[in-house]
Structures are given as C-alpha cells and as structure tokens.
Design a protein around this motif. Structure first.
Motif, mmCIF file in Angstrom:
data_model
loop_
_atom_site.group_PDB
_atom_site.id
_atom_site.type_symbol
_atom_site.label_atom_id
_atom_site.label_comp_id
_atom_site.label_asym_id
_atom_site.label_seq_id
_atom_site.Cartn_x
_atom_site.Cartn_y
_atom_site.Cartn_z
ATOM 1 N N GLY A 1 -14.001 -26.909 -14.315
ATOM 2 C CA GLY A 1 -14.683 -25.587 -15.219
ATOM 3 C C GLY A 1 -13.530 -24.390 -16.219
ATOM 4 N N ALA A 2 -13.865 -23.472 -16.940
ATOM 5 C CA ALA A 2 -13.376 -22.112 -17.010
ATOM 6 C C ALA A 2 -12.661 -21.802 -15.624
ATOM 7 N N THR A 3 -11.684 -22.089 -15.163
ATOM 8 C CA THR A 3 -10.367 -21.969 -15.091
ATOM 9 C C THR A 3 -9.168 -21.351 -15.638
ATOM 10 N N PRO A 4 -7.996 -20.576 -14.767
ATOM 11 C CA PRO A 4 -6.823 -20.371 -15.071
ATOM 12 C C PRO A 4 -5.761 -22.348 -15.079
ATOM 13 N N LEU A 5 -6.673 -23.026 -14.153
ATOM 14 C CA LEU A 5 -5.806 -24.139 -13.871
ATOM 15 C C LEU A 5 -6.328 -24.884 -14.753
ATOM 16 N N ARG A 6 -7.658 -24.780 -15.331
ATOM 17 C CA ARG A 6 -8.369 -25.530 -16.660
ATOM 18 C C ARG A 6 -7.246 -25.495 -18.007
ATOM 19 N N ASP A 7 -6.954 -24.430 -18.003
ATOM 20 C CA ASP A 7 -6.073 -23.962 -19.210
ATOM 21 C C ASP A 7 -4.666 -24.201 -19.234
ATOM 22 N N MET A 8 -4.127 -24.610 -17.990
ATOM 23 C CA MET A 8 -2.693 -24.999 -17.565
ATOM 24 C C MET A 8 -2.890 -26.573 -18.087
ATOM 25 N N PHE A 9 -3.745 -27.060 -17.484
ATOM 26 C CA PHE A 9 -3.810 -28.386 -17.920
ATOM 27 C C PHE A 9 -3.832 -28.757 -19.649
ATOM 28 N N ALA A 10 -4.408 -27.806 -20.545
ATOM 29 C CA ALA A 10 -4.121 -27.768 -21.647
ATOM 30 C C ALA A 10 -3.675 -27.582 -22.093
ATOM 31 N N GLN A 11 -3.240 -26.505 -22.281
ATOM 32 C CA GLN A 11 -1.445 -26.211 -22.472
ATOM 33 C C GLN A 11 -0.128 -27.515 -22.154
ATOM 34 N N ALA A 12 -0.792 -28.655 -21.044
ATOM 35 C CA ALA A 12 -0.221 -29.333 -21.262
ATOM 36 C C ALA A 12 -0.169 -31.194 -21.921
ATOM 37 N N ARG A 13 -0.875 -30.588 -22.728
ATOM 38 C CA ARG A 13 -1.261 -31.862 -23.557
ATOM 39 C C ARG A 13 -0.303 -32.810 -25.050
ATOM 40 N N VAL A 14 0.824 -32.118 -24.820
ATOM 41 C CA VAL A 14 1.896 -32.586 -25.614
ATOM 42 C C VAL A 14 2.428 -33.859 -23.574
ATOM 43 N N VAL A 15 2.911 -32.993 -23.243
ATOM 44 C CA VAL A 15 3.484 -33.617 -21.667
ATOM 45 C C VAL A 15 2.545 -34.622 -21.983
ATOM 46 N N GLY A 16 1.059 -34.949 -21.390
ATOM 47 C CA GLY A 16 0.049 -36.306 -21.460
ATOM 48 C C GLY A 16 0.404 -37.212 -22.229
ATOM 49 N N TRP A 17 0.542 -36.721 -23.459
ATOM 50 C CA TRP A 17 0.555 -37.392 -24.759
ATOM 51 C C TRP A 17 1.599 -38.912 -24.464
ATOM 52 N N PHE A 18 2.486 -37.790 -24.495
ATOM 53 C CA PHE A 18 4.813 -37.877 -24.299
ATOM 54 C C PHE A 18 4.279 -39.618 -23.218
ATOM 55 N N ALA A 19 3.858 -39.200 -21.834
ATOM 56 C CA ALA A 19 3.471 -39.419 -20.742
ATOM 57 C C ALA A 19 2.840 -40.994 -21.407
ATOM 58 N N LEU A 20 1.648 -40.628 -21.893
ATOM 59 C CA LEU A 20 0.731 -41.904 -22.186
ATOM 60 C C LEU A 20 1.750 -42.780 -22.806
ATOM 61 N N ALA A 21 2.583 -42.119 -23.795
ATOM 62 C CA ALA A 21 3.500 -43.446 -25.087
ATOM 63 C C ALA A 21 4.413 -43.790 -24.467
ATOM 64 N N LEU A 22 5.230 -42.959 -23.240
ATOM 65 C CA LEU A 22 6.080 -43.962 -22.533
ATOM 66 C C LEU A 22 5.527 -44.775 -21.561
ATOM 67 N N GLY A 23 4.313 -44.504 -20.983
ATOM 68 C CA GLY A 23 3.970 -45.460 -20.153
ATOM 69 C C GLY A 23 3.234 -47.247 -20.795
ATOM 70 N N LEU A 24 2.819 -46.516 -21.684
ATOM 71 C CA LEU A 24 2.797 -47.507 -22.881
ATOM 72 C C LEU A 24 3.763 -48.608 -23.341
ATOM 73 N N ALA A 25 4.898 -47.671 -23.337
ATOM 74 C CA ALA A 25 6.275 -48.165 -24.193
ATOM 75 C C ALA A 25 6.700 -49.055 -23.512
ATOM 76 N N PHE A 26 6.696 -48.628 -21.720
ATOM 77 C CA PHE A 26 7.239 -49.859 -20.934
ATOM 78 C C PHE A 26 6.576 -50.559 -20.372
ATOM 79 N N ILE A 27 4.843 -50.482 -20.571
ATOM 80 C CA ILE A 27 4.115 -51.749 -20.545
ATOM 81 C C ILE A 27 4.726 -52.836 -21.358
ATOM 82 N N GLY A 28 5.082 -52.276 -22.237
ATOM 83 C CA GLY A 28 4.049 -53.520 -23.406
ATOM 84 C C GLY A 28 6.429 -53.854 -23.407
ATOM 85 N N LYS A 29 7.203 -53.402 -23.020
ATOM 86 C CA LYS A 29 8.711 -53.957 -22.897
ATOM 87 C C LYS A 29 7.990 -54.994 -21.499
ATOM 88 N N GLU A 30 7.797 -54.802 -20.630
ATOM 89 C CA GLU A 30 7.467 -55.459 -19.661
ATOM 90 C C GLU A 30 6.749 -56.524 -20.602
#
Length: 76
Positions: free
Chosen positions: A37-66
């Motif tokens: 819902g519309a809460t300050p926590l939601r806004d914080m998660f929305a602002q962490a979008r770049v971090v989310g993409w970075f974590a997803l890409a790094l995780g997929l890179a580790f999985i691909g490497k393995e």
C-alpha cells in the motif's frame, strides 16, 4: 570456527547459493512495491530499484558462472 577460517576455500555450491540469494533479493526489491500500500516503506522499496536490478544481475551472473563451470567440468 572453521566457517570463518581464511584457509577455507569456497566451494562451487557457495557460488550457486550466493547467486540464488542475490537473485531472490533483487526480485523482492523489484516486485515488492507493486504489492504494498501507499506507505513510507513502499517509497523506500521503490527508491531501491537500482539496487534491486544490481542484485538480480549479480545473482544471475553467479548462477551463470557456476553453470558454465559445471558444463566445462562435465565435458572434460
């Protein structure tokens, strides 16, 4: 405490586990704001979008490497 020993070499499963965990964290950071819902926590998660993409890409890179490591090991 053998777990924190500097002489401990990382195993292949360590890389795979790290990759899966990072990918899951990235997905949670990217998907969570859509279900909150519309809460300050939601806004914080929305602002962490770049971090989310970075974590997803790094995780997929580790999985691909393995995956490539296991494929090469299988071929000989």
């Amino acid at each position: 405490m053998a777990f924190f020993s500097p002489s401990r070499k990382p195993t292949a499963n360590d890389t795979l586990v790290k990759g899966v965990i990072l990918a899951l964290i990235g997905l949670v950071l990217l998907i969570a704001p859509h279900f909150m819902g519309a809460t300050p926590l939601r806004d914080m998660f929305a602002q962490a979008r770049v971090v989310g993409w970075f974590a997803l890409a790094l995780g997929l890179a580790f999985i691909g490497k393995e995956g490539l490591h296991r494929l090469r090991q299988r071929r000989g």
